[in-house]
Design a protein around this motif. Structure first.
Motif, PDB file in Angstrom:
ATOM      1  N   TYR A   1      83.519  58.781 -36.931  1.00  0.00           N
ATOM      2  CA  TYR A   1      82.394  59.236 -36.124  1.00  0.00           C
ATOM      3  C   TYR A   1      81.098  59.148 -36.930  1.00  0.00           C
ATOM      4  N   GLY A   2      80.009  58.775 -36.240  1.00  0.00           N
ATOM      5  CA  GLY A   2      78.709  58.739 -36.907  1.00  0.00           C
ATOM      6  C   GLY A   2      77.641  59.258 -35.986  1.00  0.00           C
ATOM      7  N   SER A   3      76.640  59.936 -36.565  1.00  0.00           N
ATOM      8  CA  SER A   3      75.478  60.337 -35.759  1.00  0.00           C
ATOM      9  C   SER A   3      74.260  60.421 -36.675  1.00  0.00           C
ATOM     10  N   ASP A   4      73.098  60.473 -36.055  1.00  0.00           N
ATOM     11  CA  ASP A   4      71.845  60.584 -36.816  1.00  0.00           C
ATOM     12  C   ASP A   4      70.821  61.157 -35.854  1.00  0.00           C
ATOM     13  N   ILE A   5      69.858  61.864 -36.420  1.00  0.00           N
ATOM     14  CA  ILE A   5      68.829  62.467 -35.559  1.00  0.00           C
ATOM     15  C   ILE A   5      67.867  61.401 -35.024  1.00  0.00           C
ATOM     16  N   ALA A   6      67.773  60.283 -35.729  1.00  0.00           N
ATOM     17  CA  ALA A   6      66.803  59.248 -35.359  1.00  0.00           C
ATOM     18  C   ALA A   6      67.465  58.181 -34.483  1.00  0.00           C
ATOM     19  N   PRO A   7      67.014  58.049 -33.234  1.00  0.00           N
ATOM     20  CA  PRO A   7      67.610  57.028 -32.364  1.00  0.00           C
ATOM     21  C   PRO A   7      67.534  55.634 -32.980  1.00  0.00           C
ATOM     22  N   VAL A   8      66.467  55.348 -33.738  1.00  0.00           N
ATOM     23  CA  VAL A   8      66.332  54.007 -34.327  1.00  0.00           C
ATOM     24  C   VAL A   8      67.460  53.748 -35.342  1.00  0.00           C
ATOM     25  N   ALA A   9      67.884  54.815 -36.040  1.00  0.00           N
ATOM     26  CA  ALA A   9      68.981  54.675 -37.003  1.00  0.00           C
ATOM     27  C   ALA A   9      70.295  54.419 -36.268  1.00  0.00           C
ATOM     28  N   VAL A  10      70.524  55.173 -35.201  1.00  0.00           N
ATOM     29  CA  VAL A  10      71.771  54.994 -34.433  1.00  0.00           C
ATOM     30  C   VAL A  10      71.817  53.577 -33.857  1.00  0.00           C
ATOM     31  N   ARG A  11      70.649  53.095 -33.390  1.00  0.00           N
ATOM     32  CA  ARG A  11      70.619  51.722 -32.852  1.00  0.00           C
ATOM     33  C   ARG A  11      70.951  50.706 -33.938  1.00  0.00           C
ATOM     34  N   ALA A  12      70.436  50.941 -35.161  1.00  0.00           N
ATOM     35  CA  ALA A  12      70.710  50.003 -36.273  1.00  0.00           C
ATOM     36  C   ALA A  12      72.206  50.029 -36.625  1.00  0.00           C
ATOM     37  N   ALA A  13      72.779  51.251 -36.700  1.00  0.00           N
ATOM     38  CA  ALA A  13      74.213  51.361 -37.027  1.00  0.00           C
ATOM     39  C   ALA A  13      75.043  50.671 -35.960  1.00  0.00           C
ATOM     40  N   LEU A  14      74.654  50.882 -34.697  1.00  0.00           N
ATOM     41  CA  LEU A  14      75.392  50.273 -33.588  1.00  0.00           C
ATOM     42  C   LEU A  14      75.328  48.746 -33.677  1.00  0.00           C
ATOM     43  N   ALA A  15      74.130  48.222 -33.943  1.00  0.00           N
ATOM     44  CA  ALA A  15      73.978  46.761 -34.018  1.00  0.00           C
ATOM     45  C   ALA A  15      74.818  46.203 -35.173  1.00  0.00           C
ATOM     46  N   ASN A  16      74.809  46.903 -36.313  1.00  0.00           N
ATOM     47  CA  ASN A  16      75.565  46.420 -37.470  1.00  0.00           C
ATOM     48  C   ASN A  16      77.068  46.440 -37.197  1.00  0.00           C
ATOM     49  N   LEU A  17      77.548  47.542 -36.621  1.00  0.00           N
ATOM     50  CA  LEU A  17      78.993  47.659 -36.331  1.00  0.00           C
ATOM     51  C   LEU A  17      79.412  46.625 -35.293  1.00  0.00           C
ATOM     52  N   ASP A  18      78.552  46.437 -34.304  1.00  0.00           N
ATOM     53  CA  ASP A  18      78.874  45.506 -33.219  1.00  0.00           C
ATOM     54  C   ASP A  18      78.964  44.082 -33.758  1.00  0.00           C
ATOM     55  N   ARG A  19      77.979  43.720 -34.572  1.00  0.00           N
ATOM     56  CA  ARG A  19      77.935  42.362 -35.133  1.00  0.00           C
ATOM     57  C   ARG A  19      79.169  42.092 -35.991  1.00  0.00           C
TER      58      ARG A  19
ATOM     59  N   THR B   1      73.540  60.078 -30.977  1.00  0.00           N
ATOM     60  CA  THR B   1      72.331  60.633 -31.580  1.00  0.00           C
ATOM     61  C   THR B   1      72.513  62.151 -31.629  1.00  0.00           C
ATOM     62  N   GLY B   2      72.134  62.775 -32.743  1.00  0.00           N
ATOM     63  CA  GLY B   2      72.276  64.225 -32.802  1.00  0.00           C
ATOM     64  C   GLY B   2      71.763  64.785 -34.117  1.00  0.00           C
ATOM     65  N   ASP B   3      71.436  66.071 -34.072  1.00  0.00           N
ATOM     66  CA  ASP B   3      70.936  66.774 -35.248  1.00  0.00           C
ATOM     67  C   ASP B   3      72.136  67.395 -35.975  1.00  0.00           C
ATOM     68  N   VAL B   4      72.251  67.127 -37.258  1.00  0.00           N
ATOM     69  CA  VAL B   4      73.387  67.659 -38.023  1.00  0.00           C
ATOM     70  C   VAL B   4      73.446  69.191 -37.939  1.00  0.00           C
ATOM     71  N   LEU B   5      72.300  69.805 -37.662  1.00  0.00           N
ATOM     72  CA  LEU B   5      72.270  71.261 -37.608  1.00  0.00           C
ATOM     73  C   LEU B   5      72.884  71.789 -36.315  1.00  0.00           C
ATOM     74  N   GLU B   6      73.071  70.878 -35.353  1.00  0.00           N
ATOM     75  CA  GLU B   6      73.554  71.343 -34.043  1.00  0.00           C
ATOM     76  C   GLU B   6      74.882  70.748 -33.615  1.00  0.00           C
ATOM     77  N   ILE B   7      75.259  69.598 -34.180  1.00  0.00           N
ATOM     78  CA  ILE B   7      76.459  68.926 -33.664  1.00  0.00           C
ATOM     79  C   ILE B   7      77.720  69.737 -33.983  1.00  0.00           C
ATOM     80  N   GLU B   8      78.717  69.534 -33.148  1.00  0.00           N
ATOM     81  CA  GLU B   8      80.000  70.190 -33.398  1.00  0.00           C
ATOM     82  C   GLU B   8      80.936  69.217 -34.072  1.00  0.00           C
TER      83      GLU B   8
END
Ligand SMILES: C[S@@+](CC[C@H](N)C(=O)[O-])C[C@H]1O[C@@H](n2cnc3c(N)ncnc32)[C@H](O)[C@@H]1O
Length: 383
Positions: A255-273, A284-291
């Motif tokens: 599982y991966g998440s990040d508060i910055a949508p641009v980071a999640v998009r980059a991770a998604l593009a890299n994993l997909d490629r 997308t999510g804030d580490v302070l709030e995710i379960e």
């Protein structure tokens, strides 16, 4: 038997030695920053293909004492370069020196390049040309106070370049540092793994490749393929066995998440490629709030993250606010998880108000970091 030196990020030498043993090497000697080893070529090919920890694997060509630049020229001139690669290939020479009394590294680099070209001219009537951007053959000189060793790089581009990560955001980790941290955490495929500050997804890419048993070098080429002694049959067999050992994604629980949508998009593009998206769940999510993702397995879930660490004063202030909240979030939402945080900010545990169960010094490039382990046993860890 040939002599080699495999380099790696400092702090990961023991893991590199394990990789070399797995590649069939039995005669090895770890030193800070790498491992010297003696082996046959198939072990060198296998280590290049399979090691997640090595940065480069260098083939030792010449070694001798020196007092002045001319001695290094003479040492380089005596090496049989024209039997190792051809005059039509391009070269690049790099020199690293520790405690050398010689004044100019550029001048030593030039003298080694001159000696290689002079040797080619003498033996073959033509000389290789220099290409500093995409050389076909890389030569490394390693100079100490009174000794010089010359190597040909069997890796070519550094091994942490797996060819997977096209997009990066904010301070990406080197792939071999990320792989080393995964190994130090004891994570095994099948155990839930979460990077809640995933940036461009370096940990996720390494973990997904590991879960699918994909060799880190399966999608790239290597310096040894351009040498005269290259054995295509041996290499093809190694590559075929590696491909045969690959596994389907299954339920990888990465599982991966990040508060910055641009980071999640980059991770998604890299994993997909890289064809690794089926193995990873991203949001997308804030580490302070995710379960924490549900953990039905027998082992504690593993959280691995490389939180931002500020270089500017204002950033340091922001982090002093973030870290205590992060400490509370881990206690609240990740009881039973083992958490590993890599940072150059040594104030982190104190500010998080957690006592690390382990601290491992590691280098991310030139930056000295610590990998802090926090075992989030419910109710303990409080300072
Ligand atoms: C040093 S970078 C991680 C780099 C990543 N390991 C890589 O190799 O690309 C730190 C990341 O933490 C993210 N971040 C900062 N604050 C966060 C928060 N409160 N929750 C989740 N992510 C956060 C940033 O967006 C950034 O992508």
């Amino acid at each position: 038997m040939e002599k080699f030196f495999a380099s790696c990020p400092r702090g990961l030498e023991a893991l590199l030695a394990e990789d070399l043993v797995a590649a069939g090497v039995s005669d090895l000697q770890p030193i800070p920053g790498g491992v010297h080893f003696t082996a046959e070529w198939p072990c060198c090919y296998a280590a290049n293909l399979h090691s997640r920890i090595a940065t480069r694997i260098l083939w030792r060509i010449a070694h001798g004492r020196y007092a002045k630049e001319d001695d290094i020229y003479t040492l380089a001139l005596a090496a049989p370069w024209p039997t190792l690669f051809s005059a039509g290939q391009t070269i690049r020479v790099d020199v690293t020196a520790i405690k050398s009394p010689l004044k100019s590294l550029e001048f030593i680099t030039l003298r080694i390049k001159d000696a290689i070209c002079d040797r080619f001219r003498a033996d073959a009537g033509k000389r290789p040309s220099v290409d500093t951007r995409e050389p076909e053959v890389r030569v490394h000189g390693f100079i100490t106070a009174d000794e010089c060793t010359l190597y040909i790089d069997t890796s070519g581009a550094p091994l942490y370049q797996r060819g997977l990560r096209q997009k990066t955001v904010d301070a990406p980790l080197k792939e071999n540092v990320a792989a080393g941290i995964l190994r130090l955490s004891g994570w095994q495929p099948g155990t839930p793994l979460l990077d809640p500050m995933c940036g461009s997804g370096t940990f996720l890419l390494e973990a997904a490749q590991t879960a699918l048993n994909i060799a880190p070098g399966a999608g790239r080429d290597f310096g040894f393929q351009r040498l005269k002694n290259f054995r295509l049959d041996v290499w093809k067999d190694l590559l075929d066995s590696a491909m045969d050992a690959e596994k389907p994604a299954g339920n990888a629980q990465i599982y991966g998440s990040d508060i910055a949508p641009v980071a999640v998009r980059a991770a998604l593009a890299n994993l997909d490629r890289a064809g690794l998206l089926p193995a990873v769940t991203l949001c997308t999510g804030d580490v302070l709030e995710i379960e924490a993702p549900a953990n039905p397995g027998p082992n504690p879930g593993i959280m691995i993250a490389n939180p931002p660490y500020g270089e500017r004063l204002s950033e340091l202030d922001e982090l002093a606010t973030l870290y205590p909240l992060l400490g509370s979030a881990l206690k609240r939402n990740f009881a039973g998880w083992n958490c590993y945080l890599l940072t150059a900010d040594l104030r982190l545990p104190k500010l998080m108000r957690l006592t690390p169960t382990k601290k491992t010094p590691l280098y991310n490039g030139a930056i000295e970091c610590r990998l802090f382990e926090f075992k989030m046993v419910a109710g303990s860890n409080r300072r």
